[in-house]
Write a protein that holds these residues in place. Structure first.
Motif, PDB file in Angstrom:
ATOM      1  N   ARG A  76       0.840  -1.203   0.000  1.00 37.25           N
ATOM      2  CA  ARG A  76       0.000   0.000   0.000  1.00 37.25           C
ATOM      3  C   ARG A  76       0.867   1.242   0.000  1.00 37.25           C
ATOM      4  N   ALA A  77       1.988   1.196   0.723  1.00 38.78           N
ATOM      5  CA  ALA A  77       2.903   2.336   0.743  1.00 38.78           C
ATOM      6  C   ALA A  77       3.436   2.625  -0.658  1.00 38.78           C
ATOM      7  N   ARG A  78       3.761   1.585  -1.393  1.00 37.16           N
ATOM      8  CA  ARG A  78       4.275   1.773  -2.750  1.00 37.16           C
ATOM      9  C   ARG A  78       3.225   2.377  -3.676  1.00 37.16           C
ATOM     10  N   LEU A  79       1.969   2.166  -3.341  1.00 35.31           N
ATOM     11  CA  LEU A  79       0.881   2.715  -4.151  1.00 35.31           C
ATOM     12  C   LEU A  79       0.531   4.150  -3.777  1.00 35.31           C
ATOM     13  N   GLY A  80       1.166   4.667  -2.714  1.00 33.36           N
ATOM     14  CA  GLY A  80       0.944   6.066  -2.360  1.00 33.36           C
ATOM     15  C   GLY A  80       0.275   6.309  -1.037  1.00 33.36           C
ATOM     16  N   LEU A  81       0.473   5.412  -0.072  1.00 27.75           N
ATOM     17  CA  LEU A  81      -0.083   5.587   1.266  1.00 27.75           C
ATOM     18  C   LEU A  81       1.053   5.765   2.260  1.00 27.75           C
ATOM     19  N   ALA A  82       0.983   6.798   3.083  1.00 26.85           N
ATOM     20  CA  ALA A  82       1.973   7.041   4.141  1.00 26.85           C
ATOM     21  C   ALA A  82       1.279   6.950   5.492  1.00 26.85           C
ATOM     22  N   PHE A  83       1.898   6.220   6.418  1.00 24.41           N
ATOM     23  CA  PHE A  83       1.294   5.989   7.734  1.00 24.41           C
ATOM     24  C   PHE A  83       2.271   6.388   8.823  1.00 24.41           C
ATOM     25  N   VAL A  84       1.838   7.277   9.724  1.00 17.21           N
ATOM     26  CA  VAL A  84       2.634   7.664  10.891  1.00 17.21           C
ATOM     27  C   VAL A  84       1.954   7.070  12.118  1.00 17.21           C
ATOM     28  N   ALA A 156       3.132  10.936  -0.938  1.00 10.33           N
ATOM     29  CA  ALA A 156       1.971  10.034  -0.901  1.00 10.33           C
ATOM     30  C   ALA A 156       0.678  10.820  -1.056  1.00 10.33           C
ATOM     31  N   ARG A 157      -0.266  10.230  -1.758  1.00 13.76           N
ATOM     32  CA  ARG A 157      -1.551  10.914  -1.959  1.00 13.76           C
ATOM     33  C   ARG A 157      -2.500  10.693  -0.799  1.00 13.76           C
ATOM     34  N   LEU A 158      -2.201   9.690   0.054  1.00 13.57           N
ATOM     35  CA  LEU A 158      -3.031   9.390   1.221  1.00 13.57           C
ATOM     36  C   LEU A 158      -2.125   9.326   2.444  1.00 13.57           C
ATOM     37  N   VAL A 159      -2.364  10.195   3.432  1.00  9.52           N
ATOM     38  CA  VAL A 159      -1.515  10.291   4.613  1.00  9.52           C
ATOM     39  C   VAL A 159      -2.351   9.996   5.852  1.00  9.52           C
ATOM     40  N   LEU A 160      -1.943   8.990   6.623  1.00  7.37           N
ATOM     41  CA  LEU A 160      -2.637   8.575   7.840  1.00  7.37           C
ATOM     42  C   LEU A 160      -1.741   8.847   9.038  1.00  7.37           C
ATOM     43  N   LEU A 161      -2.289   9.488  10.061  1.00  9.27           N
ATOM     44  CA  LEU A 161      -1.495   9.817  11.244  1.00  9.27           C
ATOM     45  C   LEU A 161      -2.272   9.503  12.512  1.00  9.27           C
ATOM     46  N   ASP A 162      -1.590   8.857  13.454  1.00  8.93           N
ATOM     47  CA  ASP A 162      -2.196   8.537  14.744  1.00  8.93           C
ATOM     48  C   ASP A 162      -1.701   9.549  15.774  1.00  8.93           C
ATOM     49  N   GLU A 163      -2.590  10.435  16.218  1.00  2.79           N
ATOM     50  CA  GLU A 163      -2.308  11.468  17.214  1.00  2.79           C
ATOM     51  C   GLU A 163      -1.030  12.256  16.893  1.00  2.79           C
ATOM     52  N   PRO A 164      -1.026  13.009  15.799  1.00  2.00           N
ATOM     53  CA  PRO A 164       0.185  13.760  15.434  1.00  2.00           C
ATOM     54  C   PRO A 164       0.586  14.814  16.445  1.00  2.00           C
ATOM     55  N   GLY A 165      -0.332  15.284  17.266  1.00  2.00           N
ATOM     56  CA  GLY A 165       0.009  16.299  18.258  1.00  2.00           C
ATOM     57  C   GLY A 165       0.472  15.742  19.582  1.00  2.00           C
ATOM     58  N   LEU A 166       0.565  14.427  19.701  1.00  2.06           N
ATOM     59  CA  LEU A 166       0.921  13.791  20.972  1.00  2.06           C
ATOM     60  C   LEU A 166       2.308  14.230  21.438  1.00  2.06           C
ATOM     61  N   GLY A 167       2.391  14.766  22.661  1.00  2.00           N
ATOM     62  CA  GLY A 167       3.672  15.163  23.225  1.00  2.00           C
ATOM     63  C   GLY A 167       4.175  16.516  22.771  1.00  2.00           C
ATOM     64  N   LEU A 168       3.423  17.209  21.910  1.00  2.07           N
ATOM     65  CA  LEU A 168       3.844  18.516  21.422  1.00  2.07           C
ATOM     66  C   LEU A 168       3.250  19.629  22.278  1.00  2.07           C
ATOM     67  N   SER A 169       3.926  20.752  22.301  1.00  2.53           N
ATOM     68  CA  SER A 169       3.365  21.932  22.955  1.00  2.53           C
ATOM     69  C   SER A 169       2.137  22.369  22.161  1.00  2.53           C
ATOM     70  N   PRO A 170       1.207  23.097  22.791  1.00  4.65           N
ATOM     71  CA  PRO A 170       0.025  23.562  22.052  1.00  4.65           C
ATOM     72  C   PRO A 170       0.383  24.325  20.782  1.00  4.65           C
ATOM     73  N   ARG A 171       1.429  25.145  20.843  1.00  8.88           N
ATOM     74  CA  ARG A 171       1.825  25.919  19.660  1.00  8.88           C
ATOM     75  C   ARG A 171       2.347  25.013  18.557  1.00  8.88           C
ATOM     76  N   ALA A 172       3.223  24.063  18.919  1.00  7.61           N
ATOM     77  CA  ALA A 172       3.775  23.149  17.920  1.00  7.61           C
ATOM     78  C   ALA A 172       2.682  22.272  17.326  1.00  7.61           C
ATOM     79  N   ALA A 173       1.751  21.830  18.173  1.00  7.90           N
ATOM     80  CA  ALA A 173       0.647  21.007  17.683  1.00  7.90           C
ATOM     81  C   ALA A 173      -0.210  21.780  16.688  1.00  7.90           C
ATOM     82  N   ALA A 174      -0.500  23.051  17.014  1.00  5.87           N
ATOM     83  CA  ALA A 174      -1.303  23.874  16.102  1.00  5.87           C
ATOM     84  C   ALA A 174      -0.601  24.046  14.766  1.00  5.87           C
ATOM     85  N   HIS A 175       0.732  24.235  14.788  1.00  7.32           N
ATOM     86  CA  HIS A 175       1.494  24.349  13.544  1.00  7.32           C
ATOM     87  C   HIS A 175       1.419  23.039  12.753  1.00  7.32           C
TER      88      HIS A 175
END
Length: 228
Positions: A76-84, A156-175
């Motif tokens: 799936r990654a080779r087809l254009g899916l990125a997973f964090v 990738a045309r499809l990007v999946l992320l699990d809690e990208p703001g986890l552990g970030l400051s409110p400002r960094a998370a907003a960015h």
């Protein structure tokens, strides 16, 4: 509205326990979709099922109408899916610069300082002085910044992320949320985020919210339609 990827009657089991109970959810193309739920609700499992990192015990995964249920995560990654993922999202034995270089055109290294990497530093300026550090020695928040940066660099045309703001400051998370929303500008790419709560910074860009509870979808709709 065109559908980028969807779960259809998806069931996932971890040993004797079933984590998803016949889940149906669709992700609109060229937009931000948020999977909401508390820990144990099934949102992370749903994201992993879309990515192919956990197999379905029943049901299907449809990507632009094609059945990809049996495709592995790397295919799936080779087809254009990125997973964090939420855990181990970076290559710990590589430096920050090497992690970033893997996702630039050609992957030729940090000395080139390609324009797209410079844009990442605008989102996360704290990463620039860490370029020579091995990713495994970074704090949890620093690793999360690096992981999100890799998602921003990927083509990738499809990007999946699990809690990208986890552990970030409110400002960094907003960015981070602002930059992820920017990926969908003009209907270019599709972003799916799993979160416990809908981030305020992501709300304006979110097209659809799927809320899960105990392995089932209990709400699907626009953010403004969701009862608080």
């Amino acid at each position: 509205m065109s559908v980028e990827i969807a779960l259809v009657g998806a069931r996932v089991r971890y040993g004797p326990l079933e984590a998803l109970h016949g889940v149906d959810l669709a992700v609109p193309r060229g937009s931000v979709t948020v999977l909401l739920g508390r820990n144990g609700a099934g949102r992370t499992t749903a994201l992993r099922a879309l990515a192919g990192s956990v197999p379905l015990s029943a049901g299907r995964v449809l990507w632009r109408g094609a059945d990809v249920t049996r495709l592995s995560a790397h295919r799936r990654a080779r087809l254009g899916l990125a997973f964090v993922p939420d855990r181990r999202p970076v290559f710990g034995s590589l430096t920050v610069a090497e992690n970033l270089a893997l996702f630039t055109d050609g992957g030729q290294g940090p000395a080139l300082d390609p324009p797209e990497v410079s844009e990442v530093f605008e989102v996360f300026p704290a990463l620039r002085p860490l370029l020579g550090r091995r990713a495994g020695t970074l704090s949890g928040g620093e690793q999360r910044m690096l992981a999100v940066s890799r998602a921003l660099l990927t083509r990738a045309r499809l990007v999946l992320l699990d809690e990208p703001g986890l552990g970030l400051s409110p400002r960094a998370a907003a960015h981070a949320y602002g930059a992820l929303a920017g990926l969908t500008a003009g209907g270019g790419r599709t972003v799916v985020v799993a979160e416990q709560r809908l981030p305020a910074a992501l709300r304006p860009a979110t097209t659809v919210v799927h809320e899960l509870r105990r392995g089932e979808v209990v709400f699907t709709g626009e953010p403004a339609e969701r009862p608080e």
